[in-house]
Design a protein around this motif. Structure first.
Motif, PDB file in Angstrom:
ATOM      1  N   SER A 127      -7.482  -4.397   0.226  1.00  0.00           N
ATOM      2  CA  SER A 127      -6.823  -3.817   1.395  1.00  0.00           C
ATOM      3  C   SER A 127      -5.476  -3.226   1.008  1.00  0.00           C
ATOM      4  O   SER A 127      -4.722  -3.823   0.232  1.00  0.00           O
ATOM      5  CB  SER A 127      -6.617  -4.898   2.474  1.00  0.00           C
ATOM      6  OG  SER A 127      -5.772  -4.434   3.505  1.00  0.00           O
ATOM      7  N   ARG A 128      -5.169  -2.084   1.566  1.00  0.00           N
ATOM      8  CA  ARG A 128      -3.859  -1.472   1.342  1.00  0.00           C
ATOM      9  C   ARG A 128      -2.746  -2.349   1.907  1.00  0.00           C
ATOM     10  O   ARG A 128      -1.635  -2.379   1.383  1.00  0.00           O
ATOM     11  CB  ARG A 128      -3.838  -0.090   1.996  1.00  0.00           C
ATOM     12  CG  ARG A 128      -2.516   0.653   1.851  1.00  0.00           C
ATOM     13  CD  ARG A 128      -2.611   2.063   2.406  1.00  0.00           C
ATOM     14  NE  ARG A 128      -3.545   2.868   1.637  1.00  0.00           N
ATOM     15  CZ  ARG A 128      -3.245   3.485   0.504  1.00  0.00           C
ATOM     16  NH1 ARG A 128      -2.021   3.382  -0.004  1.00  0.00           N
ATOM     17  NH2 ARG A 128      -4.150   4.196  -0.137  1.00  0.00           N
ATOM     18  N   LYS A 129      -3.040  -3.105   2.958  1.00  0.00           N
ATOM     19  CA  LYS A 129      -2.018  -3.937   3.580  1.00  0.00           C
ATOM     20  C   LYS A 129      -1.568  -5.067   2.666  1.00  0.00           C
ATOM     21  O   LYS A 129      -0.423  -5.500   2.724  1.00  0.00           O
ATOM     22  CB  LYS A 129      -2.536  -4.513   4.900  1.00  0.00           C
ATOM     23  CG  LYS A 129      -2.792  -3.464   5.970  1.00  0.00           C
ATOM     24  CD  LYS A 129      -3.316  -4.104   7.246  1.00  0.00           C
ATOM     25  CE  LYS A 129      -3.570  -3.052   8.331  1.00  0.00           C
ATOM     26  NZ  LYS A 129      -4.106  -3.685   9.569  1.00  0.00           N
ATOM     27  N   THR A 130      -2.471  -5.569   1.831  1.00  0.00           N
ATOM     28  CA  THR A 130      -2.121  -6.691   0.959  1.00  0.00           C
ATOM     29  C   THR A 130      -1.810  -6.245  -0.465  1.00  0.00           C
ATOM     30  O   THR A 130      -1.406  -7.064  -1.287  1.00  0.00           O
ATOM     31  CB  THR A 130      -3.264  -7.712   0.926  1.00  0.00           C
ATOM     32  OG1 THR A 130      -4.484  -7.049   0.560  1.00  0.00           O
ATOM     33  CG2 THR A 130      -3.439  -8.363   2.279  1.00  0.00           C
TER      34      THR A 130
END
Length: 505
Positions: free
Chosen positions: A252-255
């Motif tokens: 994920s780009r968020k993590t």
């Protein structure tokens, strides 16, 4: 006769009929030897018999050596700590050698570690005994040898001469000893003049900059350049490659701590590995191939996606690399997971699918890490079992798949032999047979040359071609307008920023 199937670009397709017919005309051929056992033709008027598996299995009694082919993917191995070593059982060694000869074009060995001892314990005092044994194994099985120049003797990284601290094996040499390490590389090249391919270092070990939280690609490139110059001084024909960097993937780009723009269904590539590769491409003195490494375990959430999508990662990264450099692309390592014996069927399908994606996108070499498996615990897809006992050294499921793939690659039909009629089924066409890999956990039915064929979950199967019938595949599928025929383009999407050429010299 149906037309030759188009080479799909990976863009969304319009809706297609439920029966999708792919055909390619081949000239009449004679099926030969132990590799190809043609199925008998059905009697006139009779119902075509199903295509079954070869009950006799693969014949390992006459090993077929394979030489690297610059026109397509060459598959090799990297020997690690345990391989076909002299202390094993003679019957098991003989069996494993036959498997190795048939499956590996290249055979790679590190100079220190992964089965070899310290080659220069003190300045100017060499111990070649363990490396000599591994090189003899490679020669005796007909392999094209590759040497990875890693790791460095202790005295080059702050240790005491004459001592080996295995806990510091992966430490990089200090800058003041780069010339000493280059001299060791030159000594290796002079001792083994039959070795024409060298990888400089392994996964940039010891070159992590903790303060800046990124690879110290500047220092690595300095080491590479000194070693490159030393090897070329021994023989300009020696092929040298790097940077052997790991391209990490986040789910994920968020993590992701350092997400890049190279992202898609397979996850998000870590920018730091891409930066290291780009820096090396711009500042290297020269190179004959680019070496990279990746795996399917994401840094944040473990396994990426289903096997169908995840195996496309290696094709997608190959595609991206071909946009950055004109150098041949070597997969020094490609990891698809570990499992016990019960899970090897799935791992084998995943690995074969990865190799097909590499071949389809133009990779030159793929090296199988740790080809000897340990059947007593979880292991990656390996080629043969331990050689410690007389009843071992047996072919594992991956071995026949790789042997068949080598067979088809050596006799491929046309310049684009790989296709993915549906995302979960890949195939590579030879003039005498077809290798199919099914990457899902439910059976799939199709017809091949007018005969029914059912592939089980995660099955890899080689099917000899009949000489009297055009090659025609029929699949009952309805992919819909948004399903890509080839998942590579959706796995990691190229943008204008990610597709720029990195090399400047």
């Amino acid at each position: 006769m149906s037309p030759t199937p188009p080479r799909w670009s990976g863009l969304p397709l319009p809706a297609v009929p439920r029966w999708l017919v792919l055909a390619a005309a081949l000239t009449a051929i004679t099926l030969l030897g132990i590799f190809s056992r043609p199925a008998p033709d059905a009697p006139h008027g009779a119902e075509p018999s199903p295509i079954g598996s070869d009950a006799a299995g693969y014949d390992w009694s006459a090993p077929q050596g394979h030489r690297p082919d610059p026109g397509t993917l060459s598959i090799g191995v990297t020997h690690t700590r345990y391989s076909i070593d002299h202390w094993g059982s003679p019957p098991a060694i003989a069996s494993a050698k036959a498997i190795l000869t048939t499956t590996a074009s290249y055979q790679n060995q590190h100079i220190f570690g992964w089965g070899t001892e310290n080659p220069e314990p003190s300045p100017g005092r060499f111990d070649w005994s363990s490396l000599d044994r591994r090189m003899e194994l490679i020669r005796s099985t007909g392999g094209t040898p590759v040497i990875t120049l890693c790791c460095a003797p202790d005295w080059m990284k702050g240790g005491r001469p004459g001592q080996t601290d295995w806990n510091r094996l992966h430490a990089a040499p200090r800058p003041q000893h780069y010339a000493d390490f280059a001299a060791l590389a030159a000594a290796v090249a002079r001792r083994y003049p039959d070795v024409r391919h060298y990888q400089v270092w392994n996964e940039m070990k010891g070159f992590w900059d903790k303060a800046r939280n990124r690879w110290d690609h500047e220092s690595y490139t300095n080491l590479y350049n000194v070693v490159y110059d030393a090897l070329k001084a021994v023989d300009p024909a020696i092929a040298v490659g790097g940077p052997y960097v790991v391209i990490d993937i986040w789910a994920s780009r968020k993590t992701a701590s350092h997400p890049s723009e190279l992202a898609g269904a397979c996850g998000v590539a870590d920018q730091r590995g891409l930066d290291a590769l780009d820096y090396w491409l711009r500042h290297k003195h020269g190179a004959d191939f680019v070496a990279v490494d990746a795996g399917l375990s994401t840094r944040d959430q473990g396994r990426i996606t289903a096997t169908t999508t995840s195996s496309a990662l290696f094709g997608a990264l190959t595609r991206w690399l071909r946009q950055r450099t004109s150098l041949p692309i070597w997969w020094s390592e490609f990891h698809v997971g570990r499992a016990d014996a019960a899970g090897q069927r799935k791992l084998t399908a995943r690995a074969v699918a990865a190799l097909l994606h590499m071949a389809d996108q133009g990779a030159t070499t793929a090296l199988i890490w740790e080809p000897q498996g340990d059947t007593g615990k979880e292991y990656g897809p390996a080629l043969w079992s331990s050689t410690n006992r007389h009843d071992e050294g047996r072919p594992l499921p991956y071995a026949e798949a790789v042997a068949r793939l080598q067979q088809v690659l050596a006799d491929r039909a046309g310049p684009d032999p790989v296709s993915w009629p549906v995302p979960e089924l890949g195939l590579i066409r030879g003039r005498q047979g077809v290798l199919l890999v099914h990457t899902e956990d439910a059976p799939i039915d199709l017809e091949m040359q007018g005969r029914p064929l059912r592939l089980g979950p995660y099955e890899v199967r080689y099917v000899p071609l009949r000489t009297d019938t055009p090659v025609e595949f029929t699949f009952p599928v309805d992919p819909g307008p948004s399903t890509p025929a080839v998942p590579t383009a959706q796995c990691l999407r190229l943008t204008e920023a990610t597709a720029q050429l990195s090399e400047t010299r």
